[in-house]
Design an enzyme around this catalytic site. Sequence first.
Site, PDB file in Angstrom:
ATOM      1  N   LYS A  24      28.624  42.860  48.708  1.00  0.00           N
ATOM      2  CA  LYS A  24      29.747  43.363  47.908  1.00  0.00           C
ATOM      3  C   LYS A  24      29.457  43.156  46.436  1.00  0.00           C
ATOM      4  CE  LYS A  24      31.459  39.232  46.437  1.00  0.00           C
ATOM      5  NZ  LYS A  24      31.259  38.780  45.066  1.00  0.00           N
ATOM      6  N   PRO A 109      20.208  38.835  48.448  1.00  0.00           N
ATOM      7  CA  PRO A 109      19.754  37.574  47.855  1.00  0.00           C
ATOM      8  C   PRO A 109      20.820  36.474  47.950  1.00  0.00           C
ATOM      9  CG  PRO A 109      19.347  39.403  46.371  1.00  0.00           C
ATOM     10  CD  PRO A 109      20.187  39.940  47.484  1.00  0.00           C
ATOM     11  N   GLY A 113      26.061  36.185  43.966  1.00  0.00           N
ATOM     12  CA  GLY A 113      27.343  36.828  43.667  1.00  0.00           C
ATOM     13  C   GLY A 113      27.558  38.083  44.495  1.00  0.00           C
ATOM     14  N   ALA A 115      27.805  37.919  47.999  1.00  0.00           N
ATOM     15  CA  ALA A 115      28.438  37.516  49.262  1.00  0.00           C
ATOM     16  C   ALA A 115      27.537  37.694  50.476  1.00  0.00           C
ATOM     17  CB  ALA A 115      29.772  38.255  49.457  1.00  0.00           C
ATOM     18  N   GLY A 116      26.265  37.330  50.324  1.00  0.00           N
ATOM     19  CA  GLY A 116      25.323  37.443  51.446  1.00  0.00           C
ATOM     20  C   GLY A 116      25.704  36.535  52.608  1.00  0.00           C
ATOM     21  N   GLY A 117      26.092  35.317  52.323  1.00  0.00           N
ATOM     22  CA  GLY A 117      26.493  34.387  53.387  1.00  0.00           C
ATOM     23  C   GLY A 117      27.731  34.905  54.110  1.00  0.00           C
ATOM     24  N   ASP A 151      35.335  35.559  50.954  1.00  0.00           N
ATOM     25  CA  ASP A 151      34.811  36.930  50.938  1.00  0.00           C
ATOM     26  C   ASP A 151      34.480  37.473  52.323  1.00  0.00           C
ATOM     27  OD1 ASP A 151      34.863  36.824  48.141  1.00  0.00           O
ATOM     28  OD2 ASP A 151      32.767  36.201  47.984  1.00  0.00           O
TER      29      ASP A 151
HETATM   30  O1  C5P Z   1      35.725  30.482  49.957  1.00  0.00           O
HETATM   31  P1  C5P Z   1      34.331  30.143  49.566  1.00  0.00           P
HETATM   32  O2  C5P Z   1      33.710  29.115  50.476  1.00  0.00           O
HETATM   33  O3  C5P Z   1      33.453  31.335  49.386  1.00  0.00           O
HETATM   34  O4  C5P Z   1      34.421  29.474  48.121  1.00  0.00           O
HETATM   35  C1  C5P Z   1      33.375  28.740  47.563  1.00  0.00           C
HETATM   36  C2  C5P Z   1      33.871  27.949  46.367  1.00  0.00           C
HETATM   37  O5  C5P Z   1      34.201  28.854  45.289  1.00  0.00           O
HETATM   38  C3  C5P Z   1      35.134  27.170  46.589  1.00  0.00           C
HETATM   39  O6  C5P Z   1      34.845  25.898  47.104  1.00  0.00           O
HETATM   40  C4  C5P Z   1      35.718  27.079  45.183  1.00  0.00           C
HETATM   41  O7  C5P Z   1      35.045  26.090  44.414  1.00  0.00           O
HETATM   42  C5  C5P Z   1      35.339  28.417  44.581  1.00  0.00           C
HETATM   43  N1  C5P Z   1      36.420  29.413  44.735  1.00  0.00           N
HETATM   44  C6  C5P Z   1      37.571  29.275  43.986  1.00  0.00           C
HETATM   45  N2  C5P Z   1      38.569  30.199  44.108  1.00  0.00           N
HETATM   46  C7  C5P Z   1      38.417  31.283  44.929  1.00  0.00           C
HETATM   47  C8  C5P Z   1      37.245  31.455  45.682  1.00  0.00           C
HETATM   48  C9  C5P Z   1      36.247  30.490  45.573  1.00  0.00           C
HETATM   49  O8  C5P Z   1      37.728  28.315  43.223  1.00  0.00           O
HETATM   50  N3  C5P Z   1      39.393  32.179  45.002  1.00  0.00           N
END
Ligand code: C5P
Length: 318
Positions: A24, A109, A113, A115-117, A151
Amino acid sequence: MEVPLSAPRLMGVPEPVTVRAPAKINLYLSIGERRPDGYHDLTTVFHAVSLYDEVTATPASSLSVAIEGEGEAELPADRGNLAARAAILLARRVEVAPAVRLDLTKRIPVAAGLAGGSADAAAALVACDALWGSGLGRGELTELAAELGSDVSFALAGGTALGTGRGERLTPVLASGGWHWVLGIADGGLSTPAVYAELDRLRADGKRAAPAPVGGPDGVMNALRRHDPAALGAALANDLEPAARSLRPGLARTLARGYELGALGGVVSGSGPTFAFLVRSRDSAVRLAAALAGAGVCRTVKAVHGPVSGARIRGPED
Ligand code: C5P
């Protein structure tokens, strides 16, 4: 009679299932204050592009993960992998043993940024759902996706969507026609929590001017609806961009080169460091990709298009 957990009681398919899920980009991303749970409320326009990871789920005696491709050495090939966590979560939900081998073919990659995972997690959910015949609807899979990461729901849905909450609440966005992009991928990733923390720091730092928040998403939404590439290029916006650029000052050069080489607009995707550059056509994308690669400002460059579907079982035409 109690069903032993090692004996799946669902009617799945006995053969391996391969699912591909897209990367994305964020065409627009505004970030609110840090919440008590550590997340930030946000408003974003997600757009799925034609760069895919694949996950093949094969029945096995226990859970295992094998990774091939982009970032294979950096990612955990065990239960810590987000794809494995997706399989475990689904298995718990439908009460089967997570007895599956997950083969990840990575093209997206890592820590870019893109969202590969999350793509891998969404693909694993769809693949295991088919393998185990879970019979969960898209709604239930989306709920599990939201538990796995902000994501993952979008990686399941694909297309173009407005995301709210921490990114997991989605509304489809009307986007006329296709869009052409060049992804400029930097050498080395950026940690998402580190970029959010840098934004908090920049905002809290009284001595420096805090980065001005991006306006509303209307410019992006209108340009998408009218299919107006010039307007979309001008409206691309991301509150995390100053934070990503603060941690990686070299990104300014990438952006400048993209514009010099003819991009209609450029924006850091998510927490970066990838830049998404908008161009008018597939030919322009191929030309800009070659020129950016030649300029030596990125590790790798990819010409892609969007919107594309979310995680889907691979068909013969894929
Ligand atoms: O949800 P995800 O595991 O992808 O988020 C990774 C990190 O990104 C979170 O631990 C947080 O530090 C930050 N994050 C955030 N606010 C969001 C999405 C992600 O602060 N809306």
